[in-house]
Motif scaffolding. Structure first.
Motif, PDB file in Angstrom:
ATOM      1  N   ASN A 128       0.830  -1.209   0.000  1.00 30.56           N
ATOM      2  CA  ASN A 128       0.000   0.000   0.000  1.00 30.56           C
ATOM      3  C   ASN A 128       0.860   1.254   0.000  1.00 30.56           C
ATOM      4  OD1 ASN A 128      -2.499  -1.258  -0.090  1.00 30.56           O
ATOM      5  ND2 ASN A 128      -2.681  -1.380   2.135  1.00 30.56           N
ATOM      6  N   ASP A 129       1.937   1.234   0.762  1.00 27.51           N
ATOM      7  CA  ASP A 129       2.847   2.386   0.753  1.00 27.51           C
ATOM      8  C   ASP A 129       3.537   2.520  -0.603  1.00 27.51           C
ATOM      9  OD1 ASP A 129       2.076   2.747   3.342  1.00 27.51           O
ATOM     10  OD2 ASP A 129       4.054   2.430   4.241  1.00 27.51           O
ATOM     11  N   ILE A 130       3.934   1.384  -1.181  1.00 25.86           N
ATOM     12  CA  ILE A 130       4.516   1.425  -2.529  1.00 25.86           C
ATOM     13  C   ILE A 130       3.552   2.099  -3.487  1.00 25.86           C
ATOM     14  CG2 ILE A 130       5.086  -0.005  -4.538  1.00 25.86           C
ATOM     15  CD1 ILE A 130       6.406  -1.981  -2.608  1.00 25.86           C
ATOM     16  N   ALA A 131       2.296   1.669  -3.461  1.00 25.74           N
ATOM     17  CA  ALA A 131       1.304   2.233  -4.370  1.00 25.74           C
ATOM     18  C   ALA A 131       1.169   3.737  -4.191  1.00 25.74           C
ATOM     19  CB  ALA A 131      -0.037   1.544  -4.150  1.00 25.74           C
ATOM     20  N   ASN A 132       1.136   4.181  -2.945  1.00 22.69           N
ATOM     21  CA  ASN A 132       0.993   5.617  -2.696  1.00 22.69           C
ATOM     22  C   ASN A 132       2.223   6.400  -3.134  1.00 22.69           C
ATOM     23  OD1 ASN A 132      -1.658   5.733  -1.600  1.00 22.69           O
ATOM     24  ND2 ASN A 132      -0.892   4.824   0.287  1.00 22.69           N
ATOM     25  N   TYR A 133       3.403   5.838  -2.901  1.00 17.56           N
ATOM     26  CA  TYR A 133       4.620   6.491  -3.391  1.00 17.56           C
ATOM     27  C   TYR A 133       4.627   6.557  -4.921  1.00 17.56           C
ATOM     28  CZ  TYR A 133       7.035   6.507   1.161  1.00 17.56           C
ATOM     29  OH  TYR A 133       7.415   6.758   2.462  1.00 17.56           O
ATOM     30  N   VAL A 134       4.225   5.464  -5.563  1.00 18.46           N
ATOM     31  CA  VAL A 134       4.205   5.426  -7.020  1.00 18.46           C
ATOM     32  C   VAL A 134       3.263   6.490  -7.585  1.00 18.46           C
ATOM     33  CG1 VAL A 134       3.472   4.046  -9.011  1.00 18.46           C
ATOM     34  CG2 VAL A 134       4.902   3.021  -7.251  1.00 18.46           C
ATOM     35  N   TYR A 160       5.076  -8.355  16.415  1.00 22.87           N
ATOM     36  CA  TYR A 160       4.038  -9.327  16.090  1.00 22.87           C
ATOM     37  C   TYR A 160       3.268  -9.724  17.345  1.00 22.87           C
ATOM     38  CZ  TYR A 160       1.591 -13.317  14.131  1.00 22.87           C
ATOM     39  OH  TYR A 160       0.597 -14.173  13.726  1.00 22.87           O
ATOM     40  N   ASN A 161       3.981 -10.043  18.394  1.00 26.91           N
ATOM     41  CA  ASN A 161       3.328 -10.435  19.645  1.00 26.91           C
ATOM     42  C   ASN A 161       2.468  -9.301  20.203  1.00 26.91           C
ATOM     43  OD1 ASN A 161       4.593 -12.895  19.404  1.00 26.91           O
ATOM     44  ND2 ASN A 161       6.217 -12.438  20.872  1.00 26.91           N
ATOM     45  N   ALA A 162       2.969  -8.067  20.085  1.00 22.00           N
ATOM     46  CA  ALA A 162       2.189  -6.923  20.560  1.00 22.00           C
ATOM     47  C   ALA A 162       0.930  -6.729  19.717  1.00 22.00           C
ATOM     48  CB  ALA A 162       3.043  -5.659  20.522  1.00 22.00           C
ATOM     49  N   ALA A 163       1.059  -6.906  18.396  1.00 30.14           N
ATOM     50  CA  ALA A 163      -0.091  -6.711  17.505  1.00 30.14           C
ATOM     51  C   ALA A 163      -1.168  -7.767  17.719  1.00 30.14           C
ATOM     52  CB  ALA A 163       0.370  -6.729  16.051  1.00 30.14           C
ATOM     53  N   ARG A 196       1.716   8.426   4.240  1.00 30.87           N
ATOM     54  CA  ARG A 196       1.936   8.114   5.652  1.00 30.87           C
ATOM     55  C   ARG A 196       2.559   6.724   5.740  1.00 30.87           C
ATOM     56  NH1 ARG A 196      -0.450   5.138   9.449  1.00 30.87           N
ATOM     57  NH2 ARG A 196      -0.288   5.778  11.637  1.00 30.87           N
ATOM     58  N   GLN A 197       3.768   6.650   6.290  1.00 30.36           N
ATOM     59  CA  GLN A 197       4.476   5.374   6.371  1.00 30.36           C
ATOM     60  C   GLN A 197       3.786   4.419   7.342  1.00 30.36           C
ATOM     61  OE1 GLN A 197       8.210   7.686   7.182  1.00 30.36           O
ATOM     62  NE2 GLN A 197       9.120   5.921   6.173  1.00 30.36           N
ATOM     63  N   THR A 198       3.585   3.200   6.893  1.00 29.71           N
ATOM     64  CA  THR A 198       3.019   2.153   7.738  1.00 29.71           C
ATOM     65  C   THR A 198       4.108   1.628   8.666  1.00 29.71           C
ATOM     66  OG1 THR A 198       1.517   1.514   5.952  1.00 29.71           O
ATOM     67  CG2 THR A 198       1.853  -0.087   7.728  1.00 29.71           C
ATOM     68  N   SER A 199       3.781   1.448   9.928  1.00 27.66           N
ATOM     69  CA  SER A 199       4.738   0.879  10.876  1.00 27.66           C
ATOM     70  C   SER A 199       4.636  -0.649  10.840  1.00 27.66           C
ATOM     71  CB  SER A 199       4.454   1.372  12.291  1.00 27.66           C
ATOM     72  OG  SER A 199       3.236   0.819  12.784  1.00 27.66           O
ATOM     73  N   LEU A 200       5.631  -1.315  11.407  1.00 29.87           N
ATOM     74  CA  LEU A 200       5.610  -2.777  11.482  1.00 29.87           C
ATOM     75  C   LEU A 200       4.406  -3.247  12.278  1.00 29.87           C
ATOM     76  CD1 LEU A 200       6.843  -5.590  11.112  1.00 29.87           C
ATOM     77  CD2 LEU A 200       8.355  -5.095  13.056  1.00 29.87           C
ATOM     78  N   TYR A 201       4.125  -2.599  13.401  1.00 29.24           N
ATOM     79  CA  TYR A 201       2.971  -2.955  14.226  1.00 29.24           C
ATOM     80  C   TYR A 201       1.675  -2.813  13.428  1.00 29.24           C
ATOM     81  CZ  TYR A 201      -0.490  -2.609  17.989  1.00 29.24           C
ATOM     82  OH  TYR A 201      -1.595  -2.785  18.787  1.00 29.24           O
ATOM     83  N   GLU A 202       1.544  -1.703  12.702  1.00 28.50           N
ATOM     84  CA  GLU A 202       0.342  -1.489  11.899  1.00 28.50           C
ATOM     85  C   GLU A 202       0.217  -2.536  10.803  1.00 28.50           C
ATOM     86  OE1 GLU A 202      -0.243   3.358  12.121  1.00 28.50           O
ATOM     87  OE2 GLU A 202       1.281   2.505  10.766  1.00 28.50           O
ATOM     88  N   PHE A 203       1.331  -2.911  10.197  1.00 30.76           N
ATOM     89  CA  PHE A 203       1.300  -3.932   9.153  1.00 30.76           C
ATOM     90  C   PHE A 203       0.729  -5.233   9.695  1.00 30.76           C
ATOM     91  CE2 PHE A 203       3.463  -7.623   7.232  1.00 30.76           C
ATOM     92  CZ  PHE A 203       2.939  -7.547   5.945  1.00 30.76           C
ATOM     93  N   PHE A 204       1.180  -5.646  10.874  1.00 32.23           N
ATOM     94  CA  PHE A 204       0.658  -6.875  11.452  1.00 32.23           C
ATOM     95  C   PHE A 204      -0.821  -6.743  11.844  1.00 32.23           C
ATOM     96  CE2 PHE A 204       5.214  -8.007  12.762  1.00 32.23           C
ATOM     97  CZ  PHE A 204       5.358  -8.884  11.713  1.00 32.23           C
ATOM     98  N   ARG A 205      -1.219  -5.583  12.317  1.00 32.82           N
ATOM     99  CA  ARG A 205      -2.619  -5.374  12.675  1.00 32.82           C
ATOM    100  C   ARG A 205      -3.518  -5.388  11.426  1.00 32.82           C
ATOM    101  NH1 ARG A 205      -4.372  -5.713  17.972  1.00 32.82           N
ATOM    102  NH2 ARG A 205      -5.872  -4.009  17.682  1.00 32.82           N
TER     103      ARG A 205
END
Length: 299
Positions: free
Chosen positions: A180-186, A217-220, A285-294
């Motif tokens: 999704n971030d790739i798409a928005n950057y593109v 991952y565990n937090a998400a 808006r950059q996606t965080s690792l936590y957001e990616f897992f969520r």
């Protein structure tokens, strides 16, 4: 703007289509099978052109007619990078299209030539276009694509056991960008006033080490699921397996050993870059690792 997305049914093409449609652009698709598209995209396309094979010049010519910009999201195979993408670029030349985003969402393949079979093909494409075409493509470096690592590469992430496998230090970070971030950057890149000037764009979503992956991952998952690490050996071990694979297999069998190339060269920094262009696109808006897992409960 009327945008052609070649390889629109792929895992980068689909987010690019959604990002373009969300911004109010018209989208034309080019791929082998329209049935692979989700309805929320297929129902909104200006049109869809069907490739009969990887070298379907007539269909490419029809696809580029009247187009303002092209996003080439062909799959990461050498025959598509080198052959199909070049044929599409020649069709773009004939049609007078100036904005061409090449398939290029990788680490910086300009660095350390000769150490990655597919990167060498991408670099050869860029060189050939530079000396033979009036089109100046846009190339985007994104590091690892997050969805590939966690959804399409069981050697990296076992979704059943929630295990991340790696070589080298468990604290060594890798750069990742989500689709999704790739798409928005593109979309930001191809709609800038100087998009026809092409060039190299360096971005990312987040950096994460193997230890970071387990923690986030565990937090998400709120403690409901526990992920774990699988240490496979040192960087020297990864290099030895890569060398062994190249000794056993011919180059056309690159898929049987190239995983070890990433396992060795990414932690070694062979293709690393600074994501200096993130600041150029504040609308992303950059996606965080936590957001990616969520956002991906199936991972």
């Amino acid at each position: 703007m009327l945008i052609l997305i070649a390889g629109i049914t792929g895992f980068v093409g689909i987010p690019c289509a959604r990002a373009a449609l969300t911004r109010g652009h018209k989208v034309r698709g080019l791929a082998r099978n329209v049935n692979r598209l989700p309805e929320d995209i297929s129902d909104r396309l200006e049109s869809f052109e069907t490739l009969s094979n990887n070298h379907d010049i007539a269909e490419m010519d029809r696809a580029v007619d009247g187009i303002d910009a092209i996003i080439c999201a062909f799959a990461g195979l050498p025959e598509l990078f080198m052959e199909s993408q070049l044929l599409l670029l020649r069709a773009a030349e004939r049609a007078g299209v100036k904005v061409f985003h090449a398939s290029s969402w990788n680490y910086d393949w300009r660095r350390s030539p000769g150490v990655h079979e597919i990167y060498d093909d991408i670099r050869a494409f860029a060189h050939h276009v530079e000396i033979s075409s009036t089109i100046k493509p846009i190339y985007m470096f994104t590091g690892a694509i997050a969805e590939y690592y966690f959804k399409k590469s069981p050697a990296d992430w076992d979704s059943k056991t929630k295990t991340f496998s790696f070589h080298g230090p468990s604290t060594q970070p890798t750069r990742y960008t989500t689709t999704n971030d790739i798409a928005n950057y593109v979309l930001e890149a191809i709609t800038t006033p100087n998009a026809s000037n092409g060039g190299y764009i360096l971005v990312q979503s987040f950096e994460a080490s193997p230890e970071d992956i387990i923690k986030e991952y565990n937090a998400a998952r709120d403690g409901r699921v526990t992920a774990k690490l699988n240490y496979l050996g040192t960087l020297g071990d990864a290099k030895a397996k890569l060398d062994q694979g190249r000794a056993i297999y011919e180059k056309r069998d690159w898929s049987k050993y190239l995983w070890y190339c990433y396992q060795y060269h990414i932690p070694s920094g062979s293709w690393d870059y600074e994501p200096k262009d993130v600041s150029r696109f504040p609308n992303v808006r950059q996606t965080s690792l936590y957001e990616f897992f969520r956002q991906n409960p199936d991972v």
